[in-house]
Design an enzyme around this catalytic site. Sequence first.
Site, PDB file in Angstrom:
ATOM      1  N   GLY A  52       0.781  -1.224   0.000  1.00 64.34           N
ATOM      2  CA  GLY A  52       0.000   0.000   0.000  1.00 64.34           C
ATOM      3  C   GLY A  52       0.812   1.272   0.000  1.00 64.34           C
ATOM      4  CD  GLU A  75       5.412  -8.485   5.410  1.00 64.59           C
ATOM      5  OE1 GLU A  75       4.496  -9.199   4.961  1.00 64.59           O
ATOM      6  OE2 GLU A  75       5.335  -7.244   5.450  1.00 64.59           O
ATOM      7  CE1 TYR A 235     -11.557   4.736   7.640  1.00 65.78           C
ATOM      8  CE2 TYR A 235     -11.189   6.971   8.421  1.00 65.78           C
ATOM      9  CZ  TYR A 235     -10.689   5.766   7.996  1.00 65.78           C
ATOM     10  OH  TYR A 235      -9.333   5.572   7.943  1.00 65.78           O
ATOM     11  CB  VAL A 271      -6.175   3.208  -2.411  1.00 66.26           C
ATOM     12  CG1 VAL A 271      -5.801   4.498  -3.111  1.00 66.26           C
ATOM     13  CG2 VAL A 271      -5.495   3.108  -1.049  1.00 66.26           C
TER      14      VAL A 271
END
Length: 389
Positions: A52, A75, A235, A271
């Site tokens: 991102g 990760e 939000y 996005v």
Amino acid sequence: MIIEPRVRGFICTTAHPVGCAQNVREQIAYVRRQGPIADRPQRVAVLGCSTGYGLASRIVATFAGGADTIGVSLEREPTEKRTASAGWYNNRAFEIEARKIGRSPLTLEGDAFSDELKATFIERVREKFGQLDMLVYSMAAPVRTDPVTGTTYRSVIKPLGAPVQIKTLDTETGEVFETTLEPASEDQTTATVAVMGGEDWKRWIDRLADADVLAPGFRTLNYTYIGSELTWPIYWNGTLGRAKVDLDHKAEAIRGRLGTDAARVVALKAVVTQASSAIPVVPLYGTVLFKVMKQLGLHEGCIEQIDRLFRTRLGSGELDEAQRVRVDDWELSPEVQDEVRRRWPLLSTETLGELADLAEYKSQFLRLFGFGIDGVDYAQDVDPRVVPG
């Protein structure tokens, strides 16, 4: 193995090493086409560097600004029979490409909320850079353990005060429907602020300042989303909004210690990310927004947004009333929002194809995991432990 996308709701449990690497290279190619950016920070840290906006920041800093970077992300490693997280592949693809142009990136993979990783990070900065010119904070984890108290906080995405009925979208089936969301408790709101507010950001900066690894003129950025009135009920006027307001308070505190321009919250556009896909109403809003912005020639993904931020906003002195940097101006422009608002009450399962762009949303979601990338042979046997150079 043959790697295919395995999607459950807003989570994809597989990632494609070749596709992820190609996605990184395409973002790099976009930035290089725009040309170099002069007078940008040369020693840059990115927390949440693997996907991102964080990955885009690392790419722009390196391939347009000429910086050496240190990145941090959490990760999952691959095995012979299981893929890694997309970020694991992205980190390595980025490092391969950065070394090709003579840069020497460093990536630390672990829990950025922990004091142990912060201590390791400081040691590596001293060894590699001496000091940092910039730190980008782009973390989007749902859970955080406070390193002082040991308390684990879990964020929730809920309204405040009263139930909210909203229109939302099942991105798998294309069904548009109404749902009611119950309000958060005070404990849930507090936990969300603890995870997604500015406490860890300020902790990072305080630790780095105390260790004397911040260069004169150091700047730090923290990315946020404000959105339009269509998303505010869940939000900005909900638990997430409370956390985002905390970012503004922490930015002010950092500026109080380090200088008037040392810390800025940056408002970016909507996005497709794993995090945003989990927020009710946001995927539906996104499918409409993307179609409108594409029709008007204003659509941007992560790499276009961050490239514009670094080229036109940093150092410009343009701030809103809360002292934020705004790069969501195209999304919130009257021509875009008026058209999105016009379409909103007309949205239904039957009209979605005409008024919105679900195919683009799904395509962008799969790209996050290296799927649907042009030029990649997904029928080819690949080793999930290998990132192509």
